[in-house]
Design an enzyme around this catalytic site. Structure first.
Site, PDB file in Angstrom:
ATOM      1  N   LYS A 130       0.765  -1.188   0.070  1.00 52.77           N
ATOM      2  CA  LYS A 130      -0.085  -0.083  -0.047  1.00 52.77           C
ATOM      3  C   LYS A 130       1.393   1.211  -0.262  1.00 52.77           C
ATOM      4  O   LYS A 130       1.026   1.378   1.135  1.00 52.77           O
ATOM      5  CB  LYS A 130      -1.103  -0.180   1.170  1.00 52.77           C
ATOM      6  CG  LYS A 130      -1.375  -1.402   1.465  1.00 52.77           C
ATOM      7  CD  LYS A 130      -2.389  -0.897   2.558  1.00 52.77           C
ATOM      8  CE  LYS A 130      -3.635  -2.140   2.587  1.00 52.77           C
ATOM      9  NZ  LYS A 130      -4.218  -2.582   3.615  1.00 52.77           N
TER      10      LYS A 130
ATOM     11  N   LYS B 209      -4.458   6.759   2.744  1.00 59.74           N
ATOM     12  CA  LYS B 209      -4.605   6.699   3.879  1.00 59.74           C
ATOM     13  C   LYS B 209      -2.974   6.435   4.436  1.00 59.74           C
ATOM     14  O   LYS B 209      -3.559   6.858   5.909  1.00 59.74           O
ATOM     15  CB  LYS B 209      -5.536   6.036   3.760  1.00 59.74           C
ATOM     16  CG  LYS B 209      -5.138   4.123   3.590  1.00 59.74           C
ATOM     17  CD  LYS B 209      -4.113   3.243   4.834  1.00 59.74           C
ATOM     18  CE  LYS B 209      -3.667   2.577   4.482  1.00 59.74           C
ATOM     19  NZ  LYS B 209      -3.247   1.314   5.273  1.00 59.74           N
TER      20      LYS B 209
ATOM     21  N   THR C  72      -6.010   1.973  10.182  1.00 56.18           N
ATOM     22  CA  THR C  72      -5.062   2.581  10.829  1.00 56.18           C
ATOM     23  C   THR C  72      -5.076   4.147  11.594  1.00 56.18           C
ATOM     24  O   THR C  72      -3.715   4.327  12.508  1.00 56.18           O
ATOM     25  CB  THR C  72      -3.831   3.091   8.890  1.00 56.18           C
ATOM     26  OG1 THR C  72      -4.920   4.058   8.207  1.00 56.18           O
ATOM     27  CG2 THR C  72      -4.267   1.607   8.242  1.00 56.18           C
TER      28      THR C  72
ATOM     29  N   ARG D 265       1.368   1.355  11.948  1.00 55.71           N
ATOM     30  CA  ARG D 265       3.076   1.375  11.812  1.00 55.71           C
ATOM     31  C   ARG D 265       2.735   2.782  11.322  1.00 55.71           C
ATOM     32  O   ARG D 265       3.912   4.013  11.525  1.00 55.71           O
ATOM     33  CB  ARG D 265       3.845   0.769  10.569  1.00 55.71           C
ATOM     34  CG  ARG D 265       3.788  -0.610  10.728  1.00 55.71           C
ATOM     35  CD  ARG D 265       4.741  -1.541  10.105  1.00 55.71           C
ATOM     36  NE  ARG D 265       4.124  -1.662   9.125  1.00 55.71           N
ATOM     37  CZ  ARG D 265       4.682  -2.773   7.843  1.00 55.71           C
ATOM     38  NH1 ARG D 265       5.739  -3.007   7.776  1.00 55.71           N
ATOM     39  NH2 ARG D 265       4.396  -2.620   6.984  1.00 55.71           N
TER      40      ARG D 265
ATOM     41  N   GLU E  38       5.030   3.716   4.963  1.00 62.29           N
ATOM     42  CA  GLU E  38       5.128   3.838   3.574  1.00 62.29           C
ATOM     43  C   GLU E  38       4.190   5.158   3.974  1.00 62.29           C
ATOM     44  O   GLU E  38       4.159   5.636   2.393  1.00 62.29           O
ATOM     45  CB  GLU E  38       3.707   2.929   3.332  1.00 62.29           C
ATOM     46  CG  GLU E  38       4.606   1.192   2.759  1.00 62.29           C
ATOM     47  CD  GLU E  38       5.238   1.621   1.412  1.00 62.29           C
ATOM     48  OE1 GLU E  38       5.343   2.355   1.306  1.00 62.29           O
ATOM     49  OE2 GLU E  38       5.718   0.056   1.567  1.00 62.29           O
TER      50      GLU E  38
END
Length: 469
Positions: free
Chosen positions: A145, A231, A288, A295, A319
């Site tokens: 992602k 996102k 998230t 993370r 990411e």
């Protein structure tokens, strides 16, 4: 007439799809003609947490699964002990039909599906280096992602372009609210798979779906890619809000406004609104932004607590950091750079161009310094929980039962109403910018109670009673 028009449109779409299938740019073997097979060999590229989870999902459905890993110690542990000793996977016993290897050619040989679970920024180079051993008719289902920073493009464009395979290849993208640990625990999880050709998406759905892992399908690959990637920087911002201890009110406001920015940018780039409002977009953002296992969220919290970004990235893949810069590039391409204040604030803080402690000098209600609390000579440790409540230990006081204490660094109030107040964007018709101005503008738009046509009424008056002249 409307029915005839709909029928004609459907026939045109079918004819267009058939012409694309006959095009030399599209591989017509459709993954070796094995799309209807009940079980296939599935190769998983990457032995991280999510790669291990995807391998387990496939193995539970009785597929032969081979994990490619770089670390020989990980390979030996999976083959001999059925345990991945890294990435918090060491507590799970893997199914016996999962094996591992350090040889890419061995991993992909005879595979009907390749699950891509490598870091996004390293993926194009990996595929370029191993393009000769990867069959061109096998579906590659990407679970990464992220957006590609070097070319500032979608990851699919980088993988299939000159930086990667540089050829046509069946591709699909899996996204949705799915923490690897909870997939391993067989907690009910729903994801979506997007593929240009529906038979590819349906094949993956059949191979991976189970009672605890439900797979939906779509042909909106752009929406699935962008929703899952964009996102991430928004979740970094949510972590910063959590790290500042601003409470659930502020978090809810941020996430609500973030969904609007996510929808606006994704649809401008060609994604469908229904995709962004589903699992791949808002669903993944909720996970998230509020989930402790994220993370990206954790990265935002650690930045606010004073850790350096380079130190965080040295030990974990986040990411949202490279994606933030690409998101701003996409916003400029679409002329939305002034309509994405949360993206802008996150990207600025990550790039070091925006100070965390800055306040908005244009705000007439800019907060002053927070009064210092009286000094307590007793040893005291401050804690907070997910709801933002404060607790202290020392002098006989303890953390309430059931709370998981986390050390809290209490920020001065200028942080709380500074950059992150501005991230909500200037409200139209309001002076300056910031959360105070946004709230004022919202109140200003509320309908005011109009006076009675007969004029104000003084004293008690029964309904229907006429006023005396």
């Amino acid at each position: 007439m409307a029915a005839l028009d709909d029928l004609q449109a459907a026939m045109d779409n079918l004819q267009h799809a058939m012409s694309e299938l006959k095009s030399p740019k599209v591989n017509t073997k459709l993954a070796g003609n094995n799309l209807s097979d009940a079980t296939v060999k599935i190769c998983v590229l990457g032995a991280g947490a999510f790669g291990t989870a995807m391998a387990t999902v496939a193995a539970r459905n009785n597929h032969e699964v081979v994990i490619y890993a770089r670390d020989q110690a990980v390979v030996d542990s999976i083959n001999n002990d059925h345990i991945n000793p890294k990435y918090k996977m060491e507590t799970f016993t893997l199914p016996s039909n999962i094996t591992s290897t350090t040889n890419v050619a061995e991993a992909v040989a005879g595979a009907g599906l390749i699950m891509h679970a490598l870091p996004a920024q390293k993926s194009p180079d990996f595929f370029r280096e191993h393009k000769d051993v990867i069959p061109d008719d096998v579906i590659i289902c990407s679970t990464a992602k992220g957006l590609y920073l070097r070319s500032k493009c979608l990851l699919s464009e980088a993988i299939l372009g000159p930086d990667g395979l540089d050829r046509a290849q069946p591709m699909a993208f899996l996204s949705g609210p799915s923490f690897a640990v909870q997939i391993m625990q067989e907690m009910p999880t729903a994801v979506v798979v997007g593929a240009k050709f529906m038979p590819h998406a349906v094949a993956i759905q059949r191979w991976l779906s189970s009672l605890s892992f439900r797979v939906y399908t779509t042909q909106d690959t752009v929406g699935v890619e962008l929703g899952g990637a964009l996102k991430n920087p928004l979740a970094v911002g949510a972590g910063m809000i959590e790290g500042l201890g601003l409470g659930i009110n502020t978090m809810a406001a941020l996430v609500t406004r973030a969904t609007k920015e996510l929808m606006k940018l994704c649809t401008a780039m060609g994604g469908k609104a229904e995709t962004i409002s589903g699992l791949a977009g808002i669903g993944d953002l909720m996970l998230t932004a509020f989930g402790d296992l994220s993370r990206n969220r954790t990265c935002g919290m650690r930045i606010i607590q004073g850790e350096k970004l380079e130190d965080i990235l040295a030990t974990t893949t986040v990411e949202g950091v490279p994606t933030a810069e690409v998101a701003m590039h996409f916003g400029q391409l679409c002329g939305l750079q002034d309509e994405l204040p949360i993206f802008t604030a996150v990207a600025g803080i990550l790039a070091g161009t925006v100070g965390i402690t800055a306040t908005d000098p244009t705000s007439p209600n800019a907060p002053g310094p927070t009064p210092q609390r009286p000094t307590d000579p007793r040893p005291t440790a401050q804690y907070f929980n997910a709801s933002g409540r404060y607790y202290e230990t020392g002098g006989g006081t303890t953390v309430p039962h059931g709370e998981a204490p986390r050390v809290r660094v209490e920020p001065p109030r200028p942080i709380a109403m500074g950059v992150w107040a501005r991230s909500f964007g200037p409200a139209r018709g309001a002076r300056g910018s910031g959360l105070v101005e946004l709230w004022r503008s919202l109140r200003g738009r509320m309908p005011r109670k109009r006076p009675s046509p007969a004029g104000p009424v003084s004293g008690p008056q029964r309904a229907g009673e006429k006023q005396k002249k």
